[in-house]
Design a protein around this motif. Structure first.
Motif, PDB file in Angstrom:
ATOM      1  N   VAL A  74      -4.904   0.674   8.244  1.00  0.00           N
ATOM      2  CA  VAL A  74      -5.432   1.126   6.956  1.00  0.00           C
ATOM      3  C   VAL A  74      -6.755   1.836   7.216  1.00  0.00           C
ATOM      4  O   VAL A  74      -7.399   1.622   8.244  1.00  0.00           O
ATOM      5  CB  VAL A  74      -5.648  -0.032   5.950  1.00  0.00           C
ATOM      6  CG1 VAL A  74      -4.353  -0.712   5.599  1.00  0.00           C
ATOM      7  CG2 VAL A  74      -6.673  -1.018   6.437  1.00  0.00           C
ATOM      8  N   ILE A  91      -2.942   3.117   3.353  1.00  0.00           N
ATOM      9  CA  ILE A  91      -2.188   2.988   4.594  1.00  0.00           C
ATOM     10  C   ILE A  91      -2.323   4.271   5.413  1.00  0.00           C
ATOM     11  O   ILE A  91      -2.386   5.371   4.872  1.00  0.00           O
ATOM     12  CB  ILE A  91      -0.702   2.656   4.295  1.00  0.00           C
ATOM     13  CG1 ILE A  91       0.034   2.269   5.570  1.00  0.00           C
ATOM     14  CG2 ILE A  91      -0.028   3.795   3.570  1.00  0.00           C
ATOM     15  CD1 ILE A  91       1.416   1.685   5.322  1.00  0.00           C
ATOM     16  N   TYR A 102      -8.890   1.263   0.105  1.00  0.00           N
ATOM     17  CA  TYR A 102      -8.220   1.436   1.393  1.00  0.00           C
ATOM     18  C   TYR A 102      -6.785   1.863   1.169  1.00  0.00           C
ATOM     19  O   TYR A 102      -6.118   1.421   0.236  1.00  0.00           O
ATOM     20  CB  TYR A 102      -8.276   0.134   2.193  1.00  0.00           C
ATOM     21  CG  TYR A 102      -9.686  -0.251   2.549  1.00  0.00           C
ATOM     22  CD1 TYR A 102     -10.270   0.191   3.722  1.00  0.00           C
ATOM     23  CD2 TYR A 102     -10.445  -1.039   1.690  1.00  0.00           C
ATOM     24  CE1 TYR A 102     -11.579  -0.144   4.046  1.00  0.00           C
ATOM     25  CE2 TYR A 102     -11.754  -1.375   2.005  1.00  0.00           C
ATOM     26  CZ  TYR A 102     -12.309  -0.924   3.178  1.00  0.00           C
ATOM     27  OH  TYR A 102     -13.600  -1.241   3.485  1.00  0.00           O
ATOM     28  N   LEU A 107       0.828  -1.205   0.000  1.00  0.00           N
ATOM     29  CA  LEU A 107       0.000   0.000   0.000  1.00  0.00           C
ATOM     30  C   LEU A 107       0.865   1.258   0.000  1.00  0.00           C
ATOM     31  O   LEU A 107       0.530   2.260  -0.639  1.00  0.00           O
ATOM     32  CB  LEU A 107      -0.925   0.014   1.217  1.00  0.00           C
ATOM     33  CG  LEU A 107      -2.133  -0.921   1.173  1.00  0.00           C
ATOM     34  CD1 LEU A 107      -2.824  -0.946   2.519  1.00  0.00           C
ATOM     35  CD2 LEU A 107      -3.098  -0.487   0.092  1.00  0.00           C
TER      36      LEU A 107
END
Length: 155
Positions: A52, A65, A63, A17
């Motif tokens: 997240v 981080i 989503y 992410l």
């Protein structure tokens, strides 16, 4: 080593992410380092832990981080966080509790067996002649069919 504990797959997802940006739950499922947890469950767990967060109200949800997730990646990279070993621990199932309620004696009742005759359980007598129709055959076309399986031509 003290500090927060993370699964290796969680750290790998957080790094992904960090490098590639927001993902949907379906895209989480396509990652090779997702582990054995279902993607929806993994995302919900990570949201609950605060690593997240949902980007916006788009469909499907994406989503990204969070600051806490970045701190987790940095803590593991700096040796301040712990990684859980990837071993599966067998869980023994609890033995089934025997269902013995049907084996218990019925509670004592006030009426004795001799005083109550249970007329609702007696054979049905009914009205005299009420069941005579069942002895007669059914007619289909020119054939008479009896309940015992006999067939006769009707005249």
């Amino acid at each position: 080593m003290m500090g927060p504990t993370y699964q290796p797959s969680t750290i790998a997802i957080l790094k992904h992410l960090q490098e590639h940006g927001p993902l949907t739950v379906d895209e989480f499922g396509k990652l090779k380092h997702i582990g054995t947890t279902a993607p929806g469950v993994r995302v919900a767990s990570m949201v609950k832990r605060g690593t997240v967060a949902r980007v916006d109200m788009s469909r499907p949800a994406r989503y990204v981080i969070t600051k806490r997730g970045l701190e987790a990646v940095n803590a593991v990279a700096n040796g301040q966080g712990n990684l859980l070993p990837r071993t599966l621990i067998p869980v023994a199932q609890k033995p089934a509790i025997p269902q013995t309620a049907h084996l218990q004696p019925a509670p004592a009742c006030r009426a004795s067996v001799e005083s109550y005759k249970a007329p609702e359980l007696w054979p049905f007598d009914g009205r005299p002649g009420a069941m005579d129709a069942f002895a007669l055959p059914s007619r289909m076309g020119k054939v008479l069919y009896y309940r015992d399986g006999r067939m006769e031509d009707a005249k």
